[in-house]
Write an enzyme that holds these catalytic residues in place. Sequence first.
Site, PDB file in Angstrom:
ATOM      1  CD  GLU A  51      34.019  31.274  50.695  1.00  0.00           C
ATOM      2  OE1 GLU A  51      33.701  31.616  51.864  1.00  0.00           O
ATOM      3  OE2 GLU A  51      33.794  31.972  49.700  1.00  0.00           O
ATOM      4  CG  ASP A  84      39.177  30.060  44.840  1.00  0.00           C
ATOM      5  OD1 ASP A  84      38.363  29.987  43.904  1.00  0.00           O
ATOM      6  OD2 ASP A  84      40.193  30.784  44.803  1.00  0.00           O
ATOM      7  CG  ASN A 101      30.511  31.595  49.476  1.00  0.00           C
ATOM      8  OD1 ASN A 101      31.072  31.755  48.396  1.00  0.00           O
ATOM      9  ND2 ASN A 101      29.842  32.568  50.080  1.00  0.00           N
ATOM     10  CD  GLU A 127      35.067  28.827  46.101  1.00  0.00           C
ATOM     11  OE1 GLU A 127      35.442  29.127  44.961  1.00  0.00           O
ATOM     12  OE2 GLU A 127      34.915  29.678  47.008  1.00  0.00           O
TER      13      GLU A 127
END
Lengths: 248, 248
Positions: free
Chosen positions: B61, B65, B130, B133
Amino acid sequence: MKFGRAFERSSTSDKGEFNTAMKAILGFKPKNISWYQRAFTHRSMNQKDEKGNPLNYERLEFLGDAMLGVIISKHLFKEVPNGNEGYLTKMRSKIVSRQHLNELGKELQLNTYLESKIGPEQFGDNIYGNLFEALIGAIYLDRGHDYCERFIRMRVIDPHVDIERLEGKVMSYKSLMIEWCQKQKKDFHFEIAEDQGVDDRPHFSVKFTIDQRVVSRARETSKKRAEEKAAQRAYYAMQDHINASKNG
Amino acid sequence: MKFGRAFERSSTSDKGEFNTAMKAILGFKPKNISWYQRAFTHRSMNQKDEKGNPLNYERLEFLGDAMLGVIISKHLFKEVPNGNEGYLTKMRSKIVSRQHLNELGKELQLNTYLESKIGPEQFGDNIYGNLFEALIGAIYLDRGHDYCERFIRMRVIDPHVDIERLEGKVMSYKSLMIEWCQKQKKDFHFEIAEDQGVDDRPHFSVKFTIDQRVVSRARETSKKRAEEKAAQRAYYAMQDHINASKNG
């Protein structure tokens, strides 16, 4: 800092000079030099494209900052397989801190290539970090992700990213330096002298020499503290060298 | 949401099922499926590698991101040549907002593939963002930058990033929809009925039809507001289609 168009890139010889300088900094030949020219153009030059859009480093900075974040994230992801999200985020922000980016930009003397109409006294230290980020943005647009990774590895990760140091895990710089000297087969010596000086309490001065060359000095109220401080100063002064020998 | 190992990937047929599902979501064939398996493993599974390092989606994640940030930054850099750093930063955070990422993850029903030992009632909506990502992080490690860009273009930018809408420049969804229908040579009609219902004040119900098909309904205290709301609902329901026809 070239300003008032002292660094006039429109003449052929200066263009060649700029290309050569970029190649040395980047470690590869730029394809489209105009991205790099933009990365070193201050807004005070008031340059615009044919549609009136501003041409200066500020937007490239936005892009370079994001790209730097990705490459450092990937490095941390691979290097610290047991670090959780919070840890990785903290480490990344230490590496890409404003202060660190300014140091990186200073080291490469990026200000030398800046075209600006305002004088160097009007820039703070952040100009260095800003130009460093803009340069990464230019690389991304010119050559893509893999060249950014290569550049960031060469200029940031290999010479500067020492995860143990970032974690504050180095407990004793003295033992770190001694270990390094022994590995490198270098003579080293901590020369201690009691030195009252102008203070009430006794003080100790330390001279740390490696191969008969004084690399650092420190003065503290205990022998141990003076040695540790001198070793730390030596470490900071020599860390590029120390990391290069570790990696090599 | 599969939990308690309901979605048992160790059996050959379920592995095949997972691979097929990933291919459909990604638009390409994964090379190393284990990154994607990790992207859909909750920490409650307590999976570890041979060295005891945790194997779940949380670290991916962190990486995804950062990668999402780069691709969106590049898109904005190119699409909005006159936007300054502050503008670009603001637009990027609108696009990668938690709410938007959750919607993207929901749309792809990413929860379907999650292996978890805790039940769905214990996850909030953030699980969707979540996982979205983490999936990008897995793509980055499996196939690199260009595949991430392709995926983010297909799943985020093309269907959802409408800069004018993000800027709040769409003043009237009714005129936007009318304009679109006219361009596409489609019949459209706002059918209005006064409708007191259970309220004290008079209300107006609107049925918005395109080519004789009801695409949205709304009920408000003025005709104008009811039409605008119905048009907005139609726009949101049809935006993939609308954007595709704009781009095509």
